[in-house]
Write an enzyme that holds these catalytic residues in place. Structure first.
Site, PDB file in Angstrom:
ATOM      1  N   GLY A 269      61.459  -1.557  65.246  1.00 17.06           N
ATOM      2  CA  GLY A 269      61.853  -2.970  65.167  1.00 17.06           C
ATOM      3  C   GLY A 269      63.349  -3.157  65.318  1.00 17.06           C
ATOM      4  O   GLY A 269      63.818  -4.225  65.676  1.00 17.06           O
TER       5      GLY A 269
ATOM      6  N   HIS B 122      56.749 -38.387  75.997  1.00 20.56           N
ATOM      7  CA  HIS B 122      57.404 -39.333  75.105  1.00 20.56           C
ATOM      8  C   HIS B 122      56.556 -39.496  73.854  1.00 20.56           C
ATOM      9  O   HIS B 122      55.346 -39.652  73.971  1.00 20.56           O
ATOM     10  CB  HIS B 122      57.562 -40.687  75.791  1.00 20.56           C
ATOM     11  CG  HIS B 122      58.138 -41.721  74.874  1.00 20.56           C
ATOM     12  ND1 HIS B 122      59.466 -41.739  74.542  1.00 20.56           N
ATOM     13  CD2 HIS B 122      57.551 -42.747  74.192  1.00 20.56           C
ATOM     14  CE1 HIS B 122      59.697 -42.743  73.707  1.00 20.56           C
ATOM     15  NE2 HIS B 122      58.552 -43.369  73.481  1.00 20.56           N
TER      16      HIS B 122
HETATM   17  P1  FAD Z   1      68.718  -2.354  67.749  1.00 19.07           P
HETATM   18  O1  FAD Z   1      67.823  -3.480  67.434  1.00 19.07           O
HETATM   19  O2  FAD Z   1      69.940  -2.209  66.911  1.00 19.07           O
HETATM   20  O3  FAD Z   1      67.850  -1.033  67.672  1.00 19.07           O
HETATM   21  C1  FAD Z   1      68.415   0.217  67.797  1.00 19.07           C
HETATM   22  C2  FAD Z   1      67.603   1.191  66.975  1.00 19.07           C
HETATM   23  O4  FAD Z   1      68.006   2.500  67.289  1.00 19.07           O
HETATM   24  C3  FAD Z   1      67.792   1.038  65.475  1.00 19.07           C
HETATM   25  O5  FAD Z   1      66.551   0.817  64.872  1.00 19.07           O
HETATM   26  C4  FAD Z   1      68.398   2.376  65.030  1.00 19.07           C
HETATM   27  O6  FAD Z   1      67.892   2.794  63.779  1.00 19.07           O
HETATM   28  C5  FAD Z   1      67.938   3.284  66.129  1.00 19.07           C
HETATM   29  N1  FAD Z   1      68.788   4.452  66.353  1.00 19.07           N
HETATM   30  C6  FAD Z   1      70.137   4.492  66.499  1.00 19.07           C
HETATM   31  N2  FAD Z   1      70.547   5.725  66.793  1.00 19.07           N
HETATM   32  C7  FAD Z   1      69.436   6.503  66.842  1.00 19.07           C
HETATM   33  C8  FAD Z   1      69.199   7.866  67.125  1.00 19.07           C
HETATM   34  N3  FAD Z   1      70.193   8.692  67.464  1.00 19.07           N
HETATM   35  N4  FAD Z   1      67.930   8.307  67.062  1.00 19.07           N
HETATM   36  C9  FAD Z   1      66.901   7.492  66.746  1.00 19.07           C
HETATM   37  N5  FAD Z   1      67.073   6.187  66.485  1.00 19.07           N
HETATM   38  C10 FAD Z   1      68.321   5.697  66.546  1.00 19.07           C
HETATM   39  N6  FAD Z   1      69.845 -11.563  68.457  1.00 19.07           N
HETATM   40  C11 FAD Z   1      69.140 -12.592  68.966  1.00 19.07           C
HETATM   41  O7  FAD Z   1      68.806 -12.567  70.142  1.00 19.07           O
HETATM   42  N7  FAD Z   1      68.778 -13.652  68.178  1.00 19.07           N
HETATM   43  C12 FAD Z   1      69.116 -13.731  66.873  1.00 19.07           C
HETATM   44  O8  FAD Z   1      68.777 -14.693  66.197  1.00 19.07           O
HETATM   45  C13 FAD Z   1      69.865 -12.665  66.315  1.00 19.07           C
HETATM   46  N8  FAD Z   1      70.224 -12.681  65.014  1.00 19.07           N
HETATM   47  C14 FAD Z   1      70.908 -11.625  64.497  1.00 19.07           C
HETATM   48  C15 FAD Z   1      71.272 -11.668  63.157  1.00 19.07           C
HETATM   49  C16 FAD Z   1      71.960 -10.602  62.594  1.00 19.07           C
HETATM   50  C17 FAD Z   1      72.351 -10.639  61.141  1.00 19.07           C
HETATM   51  C18 FAD Z   1      72.285  -9.458  63.399  1.00 19.07           C
HETATM   52  C19 FAD Z   1      73.020  -8.298  62.802  1.00 19.07           C
HETATM   53  C20 FAD Z   1      71.932  -9.424  64.731  1.00 19.07           C
HETATM   54  C21 FAD Z   1      71.251 -10.513  65.285  1.00 19.07           C
HETATM   55  N9  FAD Z   1      70.883 -10.516  66.631  1.00 19.07           N
HETATM   56  C22 FAD Z   1      70.210 -11.578  67.150  1.00 19.07           C
HETATM   57  C23 FAD Z   1      71.211  -9.383  67.526  1.00 19.07           C
HETATM   58  C24 FAD Z   1      69.980  -8.499  67.712  1.00 19.07           C
HETATM   59  O9  FAD Z   1      69.540  -8.026  66.471  1.00 19.07           O
HETATM   60  C25 FAD Z   1      70.318  -7.358  68.641  1.00 19.07           C
HETATM   61  O10 FAD Z   1      70.841  -7.878  69.841  1.00 19.07           O
HETATM   62  C26 FAD Z   1      69.096  -6.520  68.968  1.00 19.07           C
HETATM   63  O11 FAD Z   1      68.523  -5.985  67.805  1.00 19.07           O
HETATM   64  C27 FAD Z   1      69.490  -5.395  69.928  1.00 19.07           C
HETATM   65  O12 FAD Z   1      68.390  -4.591  70.195  1.00 19.07           O
HETATM   66  P2  FAD Z   1      68.563  -3.037  70.547  1.00 19.07           P
HETATM   67  O13 FAD Z   1      67.200  -2.525  70.731  1.00 19.07           O
HETATM   68  O14 FAD Z   1      69.555  -2.888  71.615  1.00 19.07           O
HETATM   69  O15 FAD Z   1      69.229  -2.402  69.244  1.00 19.07           O
END
Ligand code: FAD
Length: 478
Positions: free
Chosen positions: A53, A457
């Site tokens: 997630g 509407h």
């Molecule tokens: P992430 O969701 O950060 O997932 C990366 C995953 O990789 C993590 O679970 C981590 O544990 C894992 N990981 C890291 N290194 C390793 C490794 N070496 N081996 C195995 N696992 C690893 N975006 C929106 O679009 N709408 C919103 O409303 C919104 N609200 C937000 C509110 C908050 C408080 C925050 C902090 C962010 C918000 N965001 C929002 C941004 C959004 O959460 C991110 O853009 C999104 O989660 C990015 O997805 P990702 O898969 O790139 O990274």
């Protein structure tokens, strides 16, 4: 032949663990990429060191939206008399509000496990590290020492909230969004450093529930990447709600004490103002999660810490791809998912991958903010010739009936081609209304395309059509 882990030769171990795609990171980029590969008939594994997630479902988008819903509802209930209803003595149980947010996050994160099973994606709990092109090692958890072999590796490790050196988040006085999502007791007062989407959402949430909020931004406007008119309108709304706003100031000399946090706000002219609160929330940006991601024999090109990719989302190493927050802005979940799906389509020859062009940016405070494309300031800086269409929600029947008349829809339309250059909405349900604008912009649509589509509407979406029409003085209701 070198041996590894349980004494098996390295190549044997790797062959047992051969995949078409190995994804590191199980957030919106990682889980979507793994599922997409499976949909295309490929054997995919997703390595996640926490639970699936990512930030989005566990510590970002979803739990914050659960909190914002509580805040919104609380405000509606307090103003129930506007609707002819009596709703007295409404109180906040902060711990329960927070608990609900965790339950929602848990439910959504479990859903990803289900999707992995449904699509036959292997989920491996642990930390992944690329030790050679084509070879990933699990460096923690139950599978520690396991080696996975794959021609394609997708790095989707996301980002972590940025902190100020020497100011360690302690969950009590100094917080990032991560600690703020675990608060058990509402602070009496808080200084929020950074007025981007995350800072602004927490400002709305905490203020709405009764916390004294000071929102501090170094740049001259809150939500600095949004259109100037939108920032100004939100600033007015927030001040009316009771939020103290300091823009164009830098926070300096932060002192964390037993009873709270003291700091100085320094203006561009050097003027200093003391500020203090029970705690400080840092919402000042993010840093890429690349720590421990690469073995000693692997080096990737980066830009300010973010992994650099080409138009096929390939990093500087052949067969190693990147998607999501770890490859840089915009840091948005829907963009992360789009990028990884494009990357996976491309690596398996399923069409040519597209880079992100038009995307919505949304902030879920009240009034909500949503936009796509260029701001008016950006159009001016680019020397573009444009027209503005603006329609206020005060002129929308649905907005008046719902008593949500704050805000407007603003279109920026290219003078010569009639194409939509930018769409900016502030108001109730702005984050839902922007979808239509994104679709039109993706299809290189014109203001007439929006105007010609019949909008139901009474709906707030009529304001979108009227705003498009207003760009050529054809709006009926203003
Ligand atoms: P992430 O969701 O950060 O997932 C990366 C995953 O990789 C993590 O679970 C981590 O544990 C894992 N990981 C890291 N290194 C390793 C490794 N070496 N081996 C195995 N696992 C690893 N975006 C929106 O679009 N709408 C919103 O409303 C919104 N609200 C937000 C509110 C908050 C408080 C925050 C902090 C962010 C918000 N965001 C929002 C941004 C959004 O959460 C991110 O853009 C999104 O989660 C990015 O997805 P990702 O898969 O790139 O990274």
């Amino acid at each position: 032949m070198p041996s590894y882990g349980k004494g098996k030769p390295l190549t044997d171990m790797a062959q047992e663990n051969a995949y078409d795609l190995v994804v590191i990171g199980g957030g919106p980029a990682g889980y979507a990429g793994a599922i997409r590969a499976a949909q295309l008939g490929h054997k995919a594994a997703c390595i996640e060191m926490e639970r699936p997630g990512g930030t989005c479902l566990n510590w970002g988008c979803i739990p914050t939206k659960a909190l914002l819903k509580s805040a919104e509802l609380f405000q509606e209930m307090r103003h129930a008399e506007t609707y002819g209803l009596a709703c007295e003595n409404v109180t906040v149980d902060f711990a329960k509000v927070m608990q609900r947010s965790r339950i929602v996050a848990d439910q959504m994160a479990k859903g990803i496990g289900f999707l992995f099973k449904k699509n036959k994606v292997e989920h491996i709990t642990g930390k992944g590290r690329v030790i050679l092109p084509g070879l990933v090692e699990i460096t923690s958890g139950e599978s520690q020492g396991r080696l996975l072999q794959s021609k394609n590796i997708l790095l989707a490790t996301g980002c972590t909230p940025k902190v100020i050196p020497g100011l360690t988040p302690d969950g009590e006085r100094v917080l990032t969004s991560f600690e703020a999502l675990k608060l058990q007791k509402m602070p009496g007062s808080i200084i929020i450093m950074g007025a981007g989407a995350i800072g602004v959402e927490f400002a709305y949430f905490l203020n709405a529930l009764g916390c004294k909020v000071t929102l501090v931004e170094m740049l001259p406007r809150i939500l600095p990447i949004e259109d100037d008119d939108v920032s100004a309108s939100l600033e007015r709304a927030f001040k009316k709600q009771g939020i103290t706003i300091r823009t164009g100031v830098k926070a300096e000399n932060v002192h964390v004490e037993r009873s709270g946090v003291k700091l100085e706000l320094v203006g561009a002219d050097g003027a200093r103002e003391a500020a203090q609160a029970e705690c400080l929330l840092l919402a000042i940006g993010v840093t890429a999660n690349t720590n421990g991601l690469l073995g000693s024999k692997v080096t990737l090109a980066t830009d300010r810490g973010f992994i650099t990719v080409d138009d096929h989302y390939q990093t500087s190493i052949k067969g190693v791809y990147g998607a999501g927050d770890v490859i840089g802005p915009p840091w948005l979940a829907h963009v992360a998912t789009y990028e990884s799906v494009q990357a996976v389509n491309g690596m398996f020859g399923h069409g040519s991958p597209q880079r992100v062009k038009v995307f919505p940016g949304c902030t879920y405070c009240q009034p909500q903010v949503a936009s796509a494309g260029l701001t008016e300031r950006a159009c001016r800086e680019k020397g573009l010739k444009y027209r503005i269409g603006k329609f206020p929600f005060t002129a929308s029947g649905k907005a008046v009936a719902s008593d949500h008349t704050e805000g407007f829809v603003k279109f920026i339309i290219a003078e010569e081609t009639d194409e939509i250059l930018g769409a900016h909405i502030i108001g109730s349900e702005a984050t839902e209304l922007i979808a239509e604008c994104v679709l039109a912009m993706q299809m290189e649509g014109t203001w007439q395309d929006i105007h010609a589509a019949i909008h139901a509407h009474p709906t707030l979406s009529e304001a979108v059509a009227e705003s498009a029409a207003a760009s050529h003085n054809e709006a009926i209701h203003i």
